[in-house]
Motif scaffolding. Structure first.
Motif, PDB file in Angstrom:
ATOM      1  N   LEU A  63       0.820  -1.219   0.000  1.00 48.85           N
ATOM      2  CA  LEU A  63       0.000   0.000   0.000  1.00 48.85           C
ATOM      3  C   LEU A  63       0.848   1.261   0.000  1.00 48.85           C
ATOM      4  O   LEU A  63       0.555   2.217  -0.722  1.00 48.85           O
ATOM      5  CB  LEU A  63      -0.935   0.027   1.211  1.00 48.85           C
ATOM      6  N   ALA A  64       1.883   1.290   0.832  1.00 49.60           N
ATOM      7  CA  ALA A  64       2.719   2.485   0.896  1.00 49.60           C
ATOM      8  C   ALA A  64       3.392   2.745  -0.443  1.00 49.60           C
ATOM      9  O   ALA A  64       3.408   3.882  -0.929  1.00 49.60           O
ATOM     10  CB  ALA A  64       3.754   2.368   2.012  1.00 49.60           C
ATOM     11  N   THR A  65       3.908   1.709  -1.081  1.00 42.14           N
ATOM     12  CA  THR A  65       4.559   1.888  -2.378  1.00 42.14           C
ATOM     13  C   THR A  65       3.568   2.410  -3.407  1.00 42.14           C
ATOM     14  O   THR A  65       3.871   3.353  -4.146  1.00 42.14           O
ATOM     15  CB  THR A  65       5.187   0.569  -2.854  1.00 42.14           C
ATOM     16  N   GLY A  66       2.375   1.835  -3.457  1.00 45.36           N
ATOM     17  CA  GLY A  66       1.358   2.309  -4.395  1.00 45.36           C
ATOM     18  C   GLY A  66       0.944   3.741  -4.122  1.00 45.36           C
ATOM     19  O   GLY A  66       0.776   4.549  -5.048  1.00 45.36           O
ATOM     20  N   ALA A  67       0.801   4.082  -2.850  1.00 47.17           N
ATOM     21  CA  ALA A  67       0.397   5.446  -2.484  1.00 47.17           C
ATOM     22  C   ALA A  67       1.505   6.444  -2.806  1.00 47.17           C
ATOM     23  O   ALA A  67       1.228   7.549  -3.305  1.00 47.17           O
ATOM     24  CB  ALA A  67       0.044   5.496  -0.997  1.00 47.17           C
ATOM     25  N   VAL A  68       2.756   6.083  -2.547  1.00 50.53           N
ATOM     26  CA  VAL A  68       3.873   6.970  -2.865  1.00 50.53           C
ATOM     27  C   VAL A  68       3.953   7.188  -4.374  1.00 50.53           C
ATOM     28  O   VAL A  68       4.134   8.320  -4.837  1.00 50.53           O
ATOM     29  CB  VAL A  68       5.196   6.418  -2.290  1.00 50.53           C
ATOM     30  N   ARG A  69       3.801   6.141  -5.154  1.00 50.35           N
ATOM     31  CA  ARG A  69       3.810   6.301  -6.622  1.00 50.35           C
ATOM     32  C   ARG A  69       2.691   7.237  -7.072  1.00 50.35           C
ATOM     33  O   ARG A  69       2.903   8.083  -7.949  1.00 50.35           O
ATOM     34  CB  ARG A  69       3.663   4.944  -7.306  1.00 50.35           C
ATOM     35  N   ALA A  70       1.507   7.098  -6.480  1.00 54.07           N
ATOM     36  CA  ALA A  70       0.385   7.972  -6.846  1.00 54.07           C
ATOM     37  C   ALA A  70       0.673   9.422  -6.471  1.00 54.07           C
ATOM     38  O   ALA A  70       0.385  10.350  -7.243  1.00 54.07           O
ATOM     39  CB  ALA A  70      -0.904   7.485  -6.174  1.00 54.07           C
ATOM     40  N   ALA A  71       1.257   9.649  -5.293  1.00 61.33           N
ATOM     41  CA  ALA A  71       1.605  11.013  -4.877  1.00 61.33           C
ATOM     42  C   ALA A  71       2.689  11.597  -5.784  1.00 61.33           C
ATOM     43  O   ALA A  71       2.647  12.787  -6.126  1.00 61.33           O
ATOM     44  CB  ALA A  71       2.049  11.022  -3.418  1.00 61.33           C
ATOM     45  N   LEU A  72       3.649  10.773  -6.193  1.00 60.54           N
ATOM     46  CA  LEU A  72       4.682  11.234  -7.121  1.00 60.54           C
ATOM     47  C   LEU A  72       4.064  11.639  -8.457  1.00 60.54           C
ATOM     48  O   LEU A  72       4.484  12.629  -9.068  1.00 60.54           O
ATOM     49  CB  LEU A  72       5.740  10.154  -7.329  1.00 60.54           C
ATOM     50  N   ASP A  73       3.056  10.903  -8.913  1.00 60.47           N
ATOM     51  CA  ASP A  73       2.372  11.265 -10.160  1.00 60.47           C
ATOM     52  C   ASP A  73       1.717  12.643 -10.050  1.00 60.47           C
ATOM     53  O   ASP A  73       1.767  13.439 -10.983  1.00 60.47           O
ATOM     54  CB  ASP A  73       1.322  10.217 -10.535  1.00 60.47           C
ATOM     55  N   VAL A  74       1.102  12.924  -8.904  1.00 60.77           N
ATOM     56  CA  VAL A  74       0.473  14.232  -8.694  1.00 60.77           C
ATOM     57  C   VAL A  74       1.542  15.322  -8.681  1.00 60.77           C
ATOM     58  O   VAL A  74       1.398  16.367  -9.325  1.00 60.77           O
ATOM     59  CB  VAL A  74      -0.361  14.250  -7.394  1.00 60.77           C
ATOM     60  N   ALA A  75       2.625  15.084  -7.952  1.00 64.79           N
ATOM     61  CA  ALA A  75       3.713  16.071  -7.890  1.00 64.79           C
ATOM     62  C   ALA A  75       4.343  16.271  -9.267  1.00 64.79           C
ATOM     63  O   ALA A  75       4.647  17.406  -9.664  1.00 64.79           O
ATOM     64  CB  ALA A  75       4.770  15.627  -6.873  1.00 64.79           C
ATOM     65  N   LEU A 117      11.428  13.812 -11.013  1.00 68.35           N
ATOM     66  CA  LEU A 117      10.054  14.045 -11.457  1.00 68.35           C
ATOM     67  C   LEU A 117       9.947  14.328 -12.943  1.00 68.35           C
ATOM     68  O   LEU A 117       8.835  14.325 -13.496  1.00 68.35           O
ATOM     69  CB  LEU A 117       9.445  15.206 -10.667  1.00 68.35           C
ATOM     70  N   THR A 118      11.075  14.566 -13.606  1.00 71.14           N
ATOM     71  CA  THR A 118      11.034  14.828 -15.044  1.00 71.14           C
ATOM     72  C   THR A 118      11.232  13.563 -15.881  1.00 71.14           C
ATOM     73  O   THR A 118      11.080  13.595 -17.095  1.00 71.14           O
ATOM     74  CB  THR A 118      12.093  15.881 -15.462  1.00 71.14           C
ATOM     75  N   ALA A 119      11.582  12.461 -15.209  1.00 69.01           N
ATOM     76  CA  ALA A 119      11.758  11.189 -15.928  1.00 69.01           C
ATOM     77  C   ALA A 119      10.381  10.648 -16.331  1.00 69.01           C
ATOM     78  O   ALA A 119       9.390  10.865 -15.625  1.00 69.01           O
ATOM     79  CB  ALA A 119      12.488  10.187 -15.052  1.00 69.01           C
ATOM     80  N   PRO A 120      10.301   9.957 -17.453  1.00 67.15           N
ATOM     81  CA  PRO A 120       9.007   9.388 -17.859  1.00 67.15           C
ATOM     82  C   PRO A 120       8.487   8.399 -16.825  1.00 67.15           C
ATOM     83  O   PRO A 120       9.289   7.652 -16.231  1.00 67.15           O
ATOM     84  CB  PRO A 120       9.308   8.671 -19.173  1.00 67.15           C
ATOM     85  N   PRO A 121       7.178   8.379 -16.577  1.00 65.33           N
ATOM     86  CA  PRO A 121       6.624   7.406 -15.637  1.00 65.33           C
ATOM     87  C   PRO A 121       6.889   5.980 -16.108  1.00 65.33           C
ATOM     88  O   PRO A 121       6.970   5.717 -17.300  1.00 65.33           O
ATOM     89  CB  PRO A 121       5.116   7.705 -15.647  1.00 65.33           C
ATOM     90  N   THR A 122       7.045   5.082 -15.143  1.00 59.60           N
ATOM     91  CA  THR A 122       7.214   3.672 -15.456  1.00 59.60           C
ATOM     92  C   THR A 122       6.038   2.900 -14.885  1.00 59.60           C
ATOM     93  O   THR A 122       5.296   3.402 -14.035  1.00 59.60           O
ATOM     94  CB  THR A 122       8.514   3.109 -14.854  1.00 59.60           C
ATOM     95  N   ASP A 123       5.883   1.685 -15.303  1.00 57.90           N
ATOM     96  CA  ASP A 123       4.771   0.856 -14.812  1.00 57.90           C
ATOM     97  C   ASP A 123       5.169   0.073 -13.575  1.00 57.90           C
ATOM     98  O   ASP A 123       4.430  -0.794 -13.152  1.00 57.90           O
ATOM     99  CB  ASP A 123       4.299  -0.118 -15.902  1.00 57.90           C
ATOM    100  N   ARG A 167       4.815  20.004 -12.543  1.00 56.64           N
ATOM    101  CA  ARG A 167       5.920  20.479 -13.383  1.00 56.64           C
ATOM    102  C   ARG A 167       6.626  21.716 -12.816  1.00 56.64           C
ATOM    103  O   ARG A 167       7.017  22.618 -13.555  1.00 56.64           O
ATOM    104  CB  ARG A 167       5.435  20.773 -14.802  1.00 56.64           C
ATOM    105  N   ASP A 168       6.793  21.751 -11.504  1.00 53.26           N
ATOM    106  CA  ASP A 168       7.452  22.912 -10.908  1.00 53.26           C
ATOM    107  C   ASP A 168       8.681  22.557 -10.068  1.00 53.26           C
ATOM    108  O   ASP A 168       9.300  23.432  -9.479  1.00 53.26           O
ATOM    109  CB  ASP A 168       6.466  23.739 -10.081  1.00 53.26           C
ATOM    110  N   ARG A 169       9.042  21.277 -10.009  1.00 54.33           N
ATOM    111  CA  ARG A 169      10.234  20.829  -9.294  1.00 54.33           C
ATOM    112  C   ARG A 169      10.870  19.710 -10.124  1.00 54.33           C
ATOM    113  O   ARG A 169      10.172  18.914 -10.742  1.00 54.33           O
ATOM    114  CB  ARG A 169       9.903  20.242  -7.911  1.00 54.33           C
TER     115      ARG A 169
END
Length: 171
Positions: free
Chosen positions: A98-110, A164-170, A114-116
């Motif tokens: 759960l923590a890994t999935g939630a962190v990935r989701a928060a990273l997607d929002v951040a 945060l500028t790297a392409p998202p991965t699956d 596109r400001d950091r």
């Protein structure tokens, strides 16, 4: 791994924050806070998105159960604007990804802001579970550092960085 979604923190999440304020959950972050501190934290979380400096989320399971928290906030780190991430999962829900999935989701929002360029996480060197979350979520370990948390208390932490500028991965 259990599917997880994140929802912005809301007024009704105070009970969850109180549950997360246990000695077990807070053992790597300075121990439990007073109820006054929890109430102040809850108010910050509810209004955090209004500041434009980050956002706190509730970790929600498919059945609607609220299992933890995750969030990111702006900070300066080594003369660079970054986002810092933090998370916590209730003991009954640990070990399910759960923590890994939630962190990935928060990273997607951040990332979408596109400001950091970078996000960082600073788990205690003595917290194997949170360090594993960083590794599984795609962070790069930069090494150990002294880190002040809670305010006034220095700890040994690992400095994990995520581009945060790297392409998202699956992942």
């Amino acid at each position: 791994m259990v599917q997880v979604r994140i929802e912005p923190w809301r007024e009704g999440d105070l009970d969850l924050l109180r549950q997360l304020n246990s000695p077990d959950t807070r053992k790597h972050t300075g121990g439990p806070e007073t109820d006054e501190q929890v109430l102040a934290r809850h108010d910050r979380y509810v209004h955090f998105a209004d500041t434009g400096q980050g956002c706190m989320f509730t970790v929600v399971l498919p059945d609607g159960a609220r299992a933890g928290s995750v969030g990111y906030w702006a900070r300066e780190w080594r003369d660079q604007p970054v986002y810092e991430l933090g998370w916590a999962v209730l003991p009954a829900y640990r070990g399910q990804g759960l923590a890994t999935g939630a962190v990935r989701a928060a990273l997607d929002v951040a990332r979408a802001r596109r400001d950091r360029r970078y996000a960082h996480a600073y788990p205690s060197v003595d917290n194997p579970a949170s360090n594993a979350v960083c590794r599984k979520a795609g962070f790069t370990l930069l090494g150990e550092t002294g880190f002040e948390y809670p305010p006034g208390r220095m700890m040994r932490a690992n400095d994990w960085q995520f581009d945060l500028t790297a392409p998202p991965t699956d992942g």
